[in-house]
Design a protein around this motif. Structure first.
Motif, PDB file in Angstrom:
ATOM      1  N   ILE A 195       0.866  -1.179   0.000  1.00  0.00           N
ATOM      2  CA  ILE A 195       0.000   0.000   0.000  1.00  0.00           C
ATOM      3  C   ILE A 195       0.899   1.223   0.000  1.00  0.00           C
ATOM      4  N   LEU A 196       0.696   2.129  -0.943  1.00  0.00           N
ATOM      5  CA  LEU A 196       1.598   3.265  -1.141  1.00  0.00           C
ATOM      6  C   LEU A 196       0.941   4.580  -0.756  1.00  0.00           C
ATOM      7  N   PHE A 197       1.682   5.380  -0.009  1.00  0.00           N
ATOM      8  CA  PHE A 197       1.313   6.763   0.313  1.00  0.00           C
ATOM      9  C   PHE A 197       2.418   7.658  -0.246  1.00  0.00           C
ATOM     10  N   VAL A 198       2.038   8.734  -0.940  1.00  0.00           N
ATOM     11  CA  VAL A 198       3.010   9.697  -1.453  1.00  0.00           C
ATOM     12  C   VAL A 198       2.576  11.095  -1.035  1.00  0.00           C
ATOM     13  N   GLY A 199       3.460  11.827  -0.380  1.00  0.00           N
ATOM     14  CA  GLY A 199       3.130  13.186   0.023  1.00  0.00           C
ATOM     15  C   GLY A 199       4.028  13.651   1.153  1.00  0.00           C
ATOM     16  N   ARG A 200       4.000  14.955   1.379  1.00  0.00           N
ATOM     17  CA  ARG A 200       4.723  15.486   2.536  1.00  0.00           C
ATOM     18  C   ARG A 200       4.045  14.999   3.812  1.00  0.00           C
ATOM     19  N   LEU A 228       5.849   4.667   2.600  1.00  0.00           N
ATOM     20  CA  LEU A 228       5.600   6.094   2.773  1.00  0.00           C
ATOM     21  C   LEU A 228       6.668   6.878   2.011  1.00  0.00           C
ATOM     22  N   VAL A 229       6.260   7.467   0.898  1.00  0.00           N
ATOM     23  CA  VAL A 229       7.178   8.204   0.031  1.00  0.00           C
ATOM     24  C   VAL A 229       6.900   9.696   0.172  1.00  0.00           C
ATOM     25  N   GLY A 230       7.920  10.473   0.507  1.00  0.00           N
ATOM     26  CA  GLY A 230       7.726  11.920   0.602  1.00  0.00           C
ATOM     27  C   GLY A 230       8.704  12.556   1.560  1.00  0.00           C
ATOM     28  N   ALA A 231       8.909  13.847   1.344  1.00  0.00           N
ATOM     29  CA  ALA A 231       9.852  14.593   2.167  1.00  0.00           C
ATOM     30  C   ALA A 231       9.297  14.798   3.574  1.00  0.00           C
ATOM     31  N   TYR A 232      10.175  14.775   4.553  1.00  0.00           N
ATOM     32  CA  TYR A 232       9.776  15.052   5.936  1.00  0.00           C
ATOM     33  C   TYR A 232      10.951  15.661   6.690  1.00  0.00           C
ATOM     34  N   ARG A 233      10.606  16.417   7.720  1.00  0.00           N
ATOM     35  CA  ARG A 233      11.633  16.928   8.624  1.00  0.00           C
ATOM     36  C   ARG A 233      11.912  15.874   9.694  1.00  0.00           C
ATOM     37  N   PRO A 234      13.090  15.908  10.310  1.00  0.00           N
ATOM     38  CA  PRO A 234      13.421  14.886  11.317  1.00  0.00           C
ATOM     39  C   PRO A 234      12.372  14.755  12.417  1.00  0.00           C
ATOM     40  N   ARG A 235      11.830  15.876  12.867  1.00  0.00           N
ATOM     41  CA  ARG A 235      10.818  15.826  13.932  1.00  0.00           C
ATOM     42  C   ARG A 235       9.569  15.102  13.453  1.00  0.00           C
ATOM     43  N   ARG A 237       9.402  12.748  11.181  1.00  0.00           N
ATOM     44  CA  ARG A 237       9.712  11.310  11.107  1.00  0.00           C
ATOM     45  C   ARG A 237       9.639  10.686  12.496  1.00  0.00           C
ATOM     46  N   ARG A 238      10.153  11.378  13.502  1.00  0.00           N
ATOM     47  CA  ARG A 238      10.130  10.829  14.868  1.00  0.00           C
ATOM     48  C   ARG A 238       8.698  10.646  15.357  1.00  0.00           C
ATOM     49  N   ILE A 239       7.841  11.616  15.059  1.00  0.00           N
ATOM     50  CA  ILE A 239       6.442  11.543  15.507  1.00  0.00           C
ATOM     51  C   ILE A 239       5.761  10.308  14.916  1.00  0.00           C
ATOM     52  N   TYR A 240       5.915  10.103  13.616  1.00  0.00           N
ATOM     53  CA  TYR A 240       5.220   8.990  12.975  1.00  0.00           C
ATOM     54  C   TYR A 240       5.886   7.650  13.267  1.00  0.00           C
ATOM     55  N   GLN A 241       7.204   7.648  13.457  1.00  0.00           N
ATOM     56  CA  GLN A 241       7.866   6.412  13.855  1.00  0.00           C
ATOM     57  C   GLN A 241       7.397   5.978  15.240  1.00  0.00           C
ATOM     58  N   ARG A 242       7.191   6.952  16.119  1.00  0.00           N
ATOM     59  CA  ARG A 242       6.682   6.640  17.460  1.00  0.00           C
ATOM     60  C   ARG A 242       5.286   6.028  17.363  1.00  0.00           C
ATOM     61  N   GLN A 243       4.447   6.566  16.480  1.00  0.00           N
ATOM     62  CA  GLN A 243       3.109   6.001  16.303  1.00  0.00           C
ATOM     63  C   GLN A 243       3.181   4.586  15.735  1.00  0.00           C
ATOM     64  N   GLY A 256      11.641   8.871   2.603  1.00  0.00           N
ATOM     65  CA  GLY A 256      12.067  10.250   2.451  1.00  0.00           C
ATOM     66  C   GLY A 256      11.796  10.734   1.038  1.00  0.00           C
ATOM     67  N   TYR A 257      12.399  11.869   0.697  1.00  0.00           N
ATOM     68  CA  TYR A 257      12.198  12.434  -0.644  1.00  0.00           C
ATOM     69  C   TYR A 257      12.841  11.523  -1.684  1.00  0.00           C
ATOM     70  N   VAL A 258      12.158  11.303  -2.802  1.00  0.00           N
ATOM     71  CA  VAL A 258      12.711  10.502  -3.892  1.00  0.00           C
ATOM     72  C   VAL A 258      12.567  11.268  -5.202  1.00  0.00           C
ATOM     73  N   SER A 259      13.365  10.904  -6.180  1.00  0.00           N
ATOM     74  CA  SER A 259      13.280  11.512  -7.506  1.00  0.00           C
ATOM     75  C   SER A 259      12.001  11.072  -8.204  1.00  0.00           C
ATOM     76  N   GLN A 260      11.660  11.762  -9.290  1.00  0.00           N
ATOM     77  CA  GLN A 260      10.488  11.369 -10.066  1.00  0.00           C
ATOM     78  C   GLN A 260      10.639   9.945 -10.613  1.00  0.00           C
ATOM     79  N   GLU A 261      11.854   9.609 -11.030  1.00  0.00           N
ATOM     80  CA  GLU A 261      12.097   8.263 -11.554  1.00  0.00           C
ATOM     81  C   GLU A 261      11.879   7.209 -10.474  1.00  0.00           C
ATOM     82  N   ASP A 262      12.375   7.477  -9.265  1.00  0.00           N
ATOM     83  CA  ASP A 262      12.176   6.510  -8.182  1.00  0.00           C
ATOM     84  C   ASP A 262      10.711   6.441  -7.760  1.00  0.00           C
ATOM     85  N   LYS A 263      10.030   7.599  -7.761  1.00  0.00           N
ATOM     86  CA  LYS A 263       8.602   7.589  -7.431  1.00  0.00           C
ATOM     87  C   LYS A 263       7.844   6.715  -8.424  1.00  0.00           C
TER      88      LYS A 263
END
Length: 394
Positions: A195-200, A228-235, A237-243, A256-263
């Protein structure tokens, strides 16, 4: 035509408006037009180093907007640079993305003598920003000769504060790019249902809802992976990793952030695309990209998505914030391969209507329509009796 596109946002930073500008730039050039881009930029990227890019503002101010962050320039040095650039280049059309966002679009609008067209991208529940700034920018807003909204939701938002005619021309996608066959990622080709999610990782994207839904999904279908594909700040990532840890989830991949080709490869490696947004989405370009790539979509039933997706055809819509309904819908789709195949076929066809060449042609046709109206209106004004008397007095 000589066309200037203006964006208020930090150009190297990932975002839908920047992608919109770059796509129109490419298509306008293919049609033979002369195009330039003006935007602030905090870094030297290949797009910024392009000779047709004019950087205005290096110092970026991050401002919280719509449960996200807008990276803008508020430099007082904008005015003379903008005025000089406009005087030197003499554009036929100035196209402002988010024209009422401070400070660059408003500065350009103030000094532009060209045909001014604005595209409104935002769609949120409250029109507070437009309403509170209206007394300050109402006169500038009247300088817009044409107004585009990327969706009905975006149009409804701005219309509450600024009445008038809005042409709805949606964002486009690169259908050929996302539709082509690419090799799936080997690490995701292990028999798990992906299951894929793409977004900030902004709050309004609803990632917390999806994680809660995944707890129910994995109880019923343990061989399920969430990517989970998308850019995030370290904080973030910590919040969602904790969840993830608290819910006891397995097989959750943060890319994290990926190129269009990788997406593109992540799309081709997945079985279902999920967007559990809470609101504030004007259209959902990433949903179209997923459909073009052949993925069935499960998404929130919000205005910005509802007009784009046909429930039960290319997508299944669920109430926002309802993790139980989201889990049930994902499970139903996982167990029904025939339904997934039907949705894939419909989605691929639906995405064709949003191919960038078609969208860019609609924008250019709108420019030409407005230019013709301006020319006809100018000739009419010149030959009215009152205009003739006024000219004689001068």
């Amino acid at each position: 035509m000589r066309i200037l596109q203006v964006s208020p946002y930090d150009f190297p930073y990932p975002g839908g408006v920047t992608e919109h500008v770059l796509a129109l730039d490419r298509e306008f050039r293919a049609l033979g037009h002369e195009v330039a881009i003006m935007a602030p930029s905090s870094a030297e990227t290949p797009e910024v180093q392009n000779p047709n890019f004019y950087r205005v503002g290096r110092r970026i101010v991050p401002l919280p907007v719509n449960q996200s962050t807008a990276r803008l320039t508020l430099s007082p040095a904008l005015l003379p640079r903008v005025r000089r650039f406009l005087d030197e280049r003499q554009f036929d059309v100035v196209h402002l993305q988010e024209p009422l966002v401070p400070a660059l679009p408003l500065t350009v609008l103030r000094h532009s003598k060209a045909l001014n067209v604005g595209t409104f991208h935002a769609a949120r529940k409250s029109a507070f920003v437009y309403h509170t700034t209206r007394p300050l920018i109402r006169r500038l807003q009247r300088k817009l000769d044409g107004k585009i909204a990327v969706s009905q939701a975006a149009r409804d938002l701005v219309y509450r504060s600024y009445r008038g005619e809005y042409r709805i021309i949606p964002n486009g996608i690169d259908v050929d790019f996302y539709g082509r066959d690419v090799e799936p990622l080997p690490q995701l080709n292990d028999g798990c249902f992906n299951i894929l999610f793409v977004g900030r990782f902004d709050k309004r994207k609803g990632l917390s809802v999806l994680l809660r839904a995944m707890q129910l999904v994995q109880q019923m279908q343990p061989r399920t992976r969430l990517v989970l594909v998308g850019a995030y700040r370290p904080r973030q990532r910590r919040i969602y990793q904790r969840q993830v840890d608290q819910l006891g989830l397995r097989n959750v991949v943060f890319t994290g952030y990926v190129s269009q080709e990788d997406k593109q490869r992540y799309l081709k490696s997945s079985h279902v695309f999920c967007s559990p947004a809470l609101g504030g989405e004007s259209q959902g370009v990433v949903l179209l990209e997923a459909m073009a790539a052949g993925l069935p979509v499960v998404a929130s039933d919000i205005p910005g998505y509802r007009a784009l997706l046909l429930d039960g055809e290319g997508a299944l819509l669920v109430p926002p914030k309802d993790d139980a309904a989201l889990a049930r819908t994902l499970l139903r789709l996982m167990r029904n391969e025939t339904k997934r195949a039907q949705m894939t076929a419909f989605g691929e066809q639906r995405a064709q209507a949003f191919a960038w060449p078609k969208i860019a042609a609609r924008v250019v046709n709108y420019y030409e329509e407005l230019l013709n109206e301006r020319e006809i209106g100018g000739r009419y004004w010149a030959f009215t009796p009152s205009a003739a008397k006024a000219a004689a007095r001068r």
